[in-house]
Scaffold this motif. Structure first.
Motif, PDB file in Angstrom:
ATOM      1  N   LEU A  47       1.096  -1.346  -0.124  1.00 13.25           N
ATOM      2  CA  LEU A  47      -0.092  -0.324  -0.129  1.00 13.25           C
ATOM      3  C   LEU A  47       0.900   1.064   0.182  1.00 13.25           C
ATOM      4  O   LEU A  47       1.774   1.182   0.294  1.00 13.25           O
ATOM      5  N   ILE A  48       0.254   2.198  -0.309  1.00 14.56           N
ATOM      6  CA  ILE A  48       0.828   3.278  -0.381  1.00 14.56           C
ATOM      7  C   ILE A  48       0.576   4.338  -0.224  1.00 14.56           C
ATOM      8  O   ILE A  48      -0.925   4.852  -0.125  1.00 14.56           O
ATOM      9  N   ILE A  49       1.291   5.099   1.128  1.00 18.23           N
ATOM     10  CA  ILE A  49       0.545   6.619   1.576  1.00 18.23           C
ATOM     11  C   ILE A  49       0.075   8.047   0.793  1.00 18.23           C
ATOM     12  O   ILE A  49       1.943   7.895   1.499  1.00 18.23           O
ATOM     13  N   LEU A  50       0.046   8.744   0.475  1.00 22.88           N
ATOM     14  CA  LEU A  50       0.147   9.451  -0.511  1.00 22.88           C
ATOM     15  C   LEU A  50      -0.293  11.035   0.390  1.00 22.88           C
ATOM     16  O   LEU A  50      -1.700  10.560  -0.139  1.00 22.88           O
ATOM     17  N   ASP A  51       1.071  11.696   0.311  1.00 28.05           N
ATOM     18  CA  ASP A  51       0.510  13.462   0.687  1.00 28.05           C
ATOM     19  C   ASP A  51       0.292  14.164  -0.358  1.00 28.05           C
ATOM     20  O   ASP A  51       0.615  13.717  -1.400  1.00 28.05           O
ATOM     21  N   ILE A  52      -0.963  14.972  -0.712  1.00 27.53           N
ATOM     22  CA  ILE A  52      -1.059  15.197  -1.607  1.00 27.53           C
ATOM     23  C   ILE A  52      -0.059  16.320  -1.933  1.00 27.53           C
ATOM     24  O   ILE A  52       0.569  17.676  -3.202  1.00 27.53           O
ATOM     25  N   MET A  53       0.379  17.293  -1.198  1.00 33.65           N
ATOM     26  CA  MET A  53       0.730  19.294  -1.517  1.00 33.65           C
ATOM     27  C   MET A  53       2.664  18.531  -1.143  1.00 33.65           C
ATOM     28  O   MET A  53       2.888  17.702   0.201  1.00 33.65           O
ATOM     29  N   LEU A  54       2.777  18.033  -2.378  1.00 33.73           N
ATOM     30  CA  LEU A  54       4.494  17.637  -2.077  1.00 33.73           C
ATOM     31  C   LEU A  54       5.480  18.941  -3.483  1.00 33.73           C
ATOM     32  O   LEU A  54       4.837  18.893  -4.165  1.00 33.73           O
ATOM     33  N   PRO A  55       6.737  18.820  -3.191  1.00 36.39           N
ATOM     34  CA  PRO A  55       7.573  19.050  -4.051  1.00 36.39           C
ATOM     35  C   PRO A  55       8.101  18.776  -4.993  1.00 36.39           C
ATOM     36  O   PRO A  55       8.055  17.354  -4.491  1.00 36.39           O
ATOM     37  N   GLY A  56       8.516  18.644  -5.905  1.00 35.27           N
ATOM     38  CA  GLY A  56       8.355  17.760  -7.411  1.00 35.27           C
ATOM     39  C   GLY A  56       7.136  18.011  -7.970  1.00 35.27           C
ATOM     40  O   GLY A  56       6.956  18.473  -8.859  1.00 35.27           O
ATOM     41  N   ILE A  57       6.623  16.722  -7.876  1.00 31.37           N
ATOM     42  CA  ILE A  57       5.353  16.524  -8.343  1.00 31.37           C
ATOM     43  C   ILE A  57       4.654  16.252  -7.246  1.00 31.37           C
ATOM     44  O   ILE A  57       4.999  15.447  -6.117  1.00 31.37           O
ATOM     45  N   ASP A  58       3.381  17.610  -7.233  1.00 33.20           N
ATOM     46  CA  ASP A  58       1.958  16.555  -6.463  1.00 33.20           C
ATOM     47  C   ASP A  58       1.389  15.677  -6.547  1.00 33.20           C
ATOM     48  O   ASP A  58       1.781  14.662  -7.079  1.00 33.20           O
ATOM     49  N   GLY A  59       0.886  15.182  -5.202  1.00 28.41           N
ATOM     50  CA  GLY A  59      -0.139  13.899  -5.477  1.00 28.41           C
ATOM     51  C   GLY A  59      -0.624  13.247  -6.022  1.00 28.41           C
ATOM     52  O   GLY A  59      -1.107  12.294  -6.809  1.00 28.41           O
ATOM     53  N   PHE A  60      -1.457  15.161  -6.983  1.00 19.12           N
ATOM     54  CA  PHE A  60      -2.056  14.329  -7.343  1.00 19.12           C
ATOM     55  C   PHE A  60      -1.725  13.725  -8.986  1.00 19.12           C
ATOM     56  O   PHE A  60      -1.800  12.473  -9.387  1.00 19.12           O
ATOM     57  N   GLU A  61      -0.682  14.471  -9.435  1.00 18.21           N
ATOM     58  CA  GLU A  61      -0.179  13.976 -11.112  1.00 18.21           C
ATOM     59  C   GLU A  61       0.419  13.115 -10.446  1.00 18.21           C
ATOM     60  O   GLU A  61       0.531  11.605 -11.683  1.00 18.21           O
ATOM     61  N   LEU A  62       1.669  12.860  -8.869  1.00 18.14           N
ATOM     62  CA  LEU A  62       1.956  11.175  -8.149  1.00 18.14           C
ATOM     63  C   LEU A  62       0.950   9.702  -8.815  1.00 18.14           C
ATOM     64  O   LEU A  62       1.073   8.708  -9.520  1.00 18.14           O
ATOM     65  N   CYS A  63      -0.438  10.438  -7.912  1.00 11.90           N
ATOM     66  CA  CYS A  63      -1.046   9.280  -8.306  1.00 11.90           C
ATOM     67  C   CYS A  63      -1.254   8.858  -9.687  1.00 11.90           C
ATOM     68  O   CYS A  63      -1.453   8.381 -10.332  1.00 11.90           O
ATOM     69  N   ALA A  64      -1.650   9.915 -10.723  1.00 13.14           N
ATOM     70  CA  ALA A  64      -1.846   9.466 -12.239  1.00 13.14           C
ATOM     71  C   ALA A  64      -1.144   9.241 -12.762  1.00 13.14           C
ATOM     72  O   ALA A  64      -0.925   8.068 -13.256  1.00 13.14           O
ATOM     73  N   ARG A  65       0.076   9.613 -12.752  1.00 12.93           N
ATOM     74  CA  ARG A  65       1.027   8.302 -12.965  1.00 12.93           C
ATOM     75  C   ARG A  65       1.776   6.922 -12.647  1.00 12.93           C
ATOM     76  O   ARG A  65       2.213   6.242 -13.624  1.00 12.93           O
ATOM     77  N   PHE A  66       1.412   7.132 -11.200  1.00 16.07           N
ATOM     78  CA  PHE A  66       1.014   5.645 -10.707  1.00 16.07           C
ATOM     79  C   PHE A  66       0.590   4.545 -11.371  1.00 16.07           C
ATOM     80  O   PHE A  66       0.654   3.593 -11.913  1.00 16.07           O
TER      81      PHE A  66
END
Length: 229
Positions: A47-66
């Motif tokens: 499982l992955i616990i993912l914060d939305i507000m992140l440096p680099g790329i945000d959690g929304f973009e990370l989730c979509a790419r993952f």
């Protein structure tokens, strides 16, 4: 089992790690979006616990790419309480959404629930069952949780796959948005029935070849949705 925490707030990340380890999980931590995505794609996590507000790329973009490559459960965390953020996150393929501050015990309960659900859905084959569901040009492989249209594989997050399989296994029956939401996301899930609309749209984009002549999921206006058997 190992869980990945992607969180730039060190104190929160360490709190989550401590509770995960108390509950018997191993834990990796990434403090920015790019390194988090790299870990998520390279290593195996329950499982992955993912914060939305992140440096680099945000959690929304990370989730979509993952989600383009994996259906491992994802729990989004955010200090933002707006419903639009919840709908967006769930629409991108997240399995759950919690707002900060959160109860660590509730987070652990959700972690265990999503891992157990994923294990059930990806569990061993049951003797005597047809594990390939084929409807016209659509093929659903239940063992591998893979979906094909005209022989081309369509990558689907866990909830999109669950929704498609539920409808396909109950052809010609009309289900309300409320019924679908309760069935796929559960009575205690974060979000609302608008999440169903988002997921139906995303499914259609993947499995329908002509949006003006729907072959699989049709809308029954004022009632809900029906899978055409």
């Amino acid at each position: 089992m190992k869980v990945l925490v992607i969180e730039d707030d060190k104190s929160i990340a360490e709190l989550e790690r401590d509770y995960l380890e108390i509950n018997g999980y191993e834990c990796d931590i990434a403090s920015d979006g790019l390194s988090g995505l790299d870990l998520a794609l390279k290593k195996e996590y329950a499982l992955i616990i993912l914060d939305i507000m992140l440096p680099g790329i945000d959690g929304f973009e990370l989730c979509a790419r993952f989600r383009e490559q994996s259906d491992t459960p994802v729990i989004l965390l955010s200090a933002r309480k707006e419903d639009i953020d919840k709908v967006r996150g769930l629409g991108l393929g997240a399995d759950d959404y919690m707002t900060k501050p959160f109860s660590p015990n509730e987070l652990m309960a959700r972690v265990k629930s999503h891992i157990a659900r994923y294990d059930r859905l990806t569990g061993s084959n049951k003797a005597g069952q047809n594990r390939i569901l084929k409807i016209r040009e659509l093929e659903i492989d239940k063992d591998s949780r893979r979906v094909f249209i005209n022989g081309e594989e369509k990558i689907m997050p866990a909830k999109e796959y669950d929704l498609l399989l539920f409808l396909a296994e109950n052809p010609n029956r009309v289900f309300s948005k409320e019924h679908i939401f309760d069935r796929i996301w559960g009575l205690d899930a974060i979000g609302d029935v608008s999440t169903v609309t988002v997921h139906i749209r995303r499914l259609r984009e993947k499995i329908e070849t002509d949006m003006d002549n729907l072959q699989y999921i049709e809308t029954v206006w004022g009632v809900g949705y029906r899978f055409k058997g």
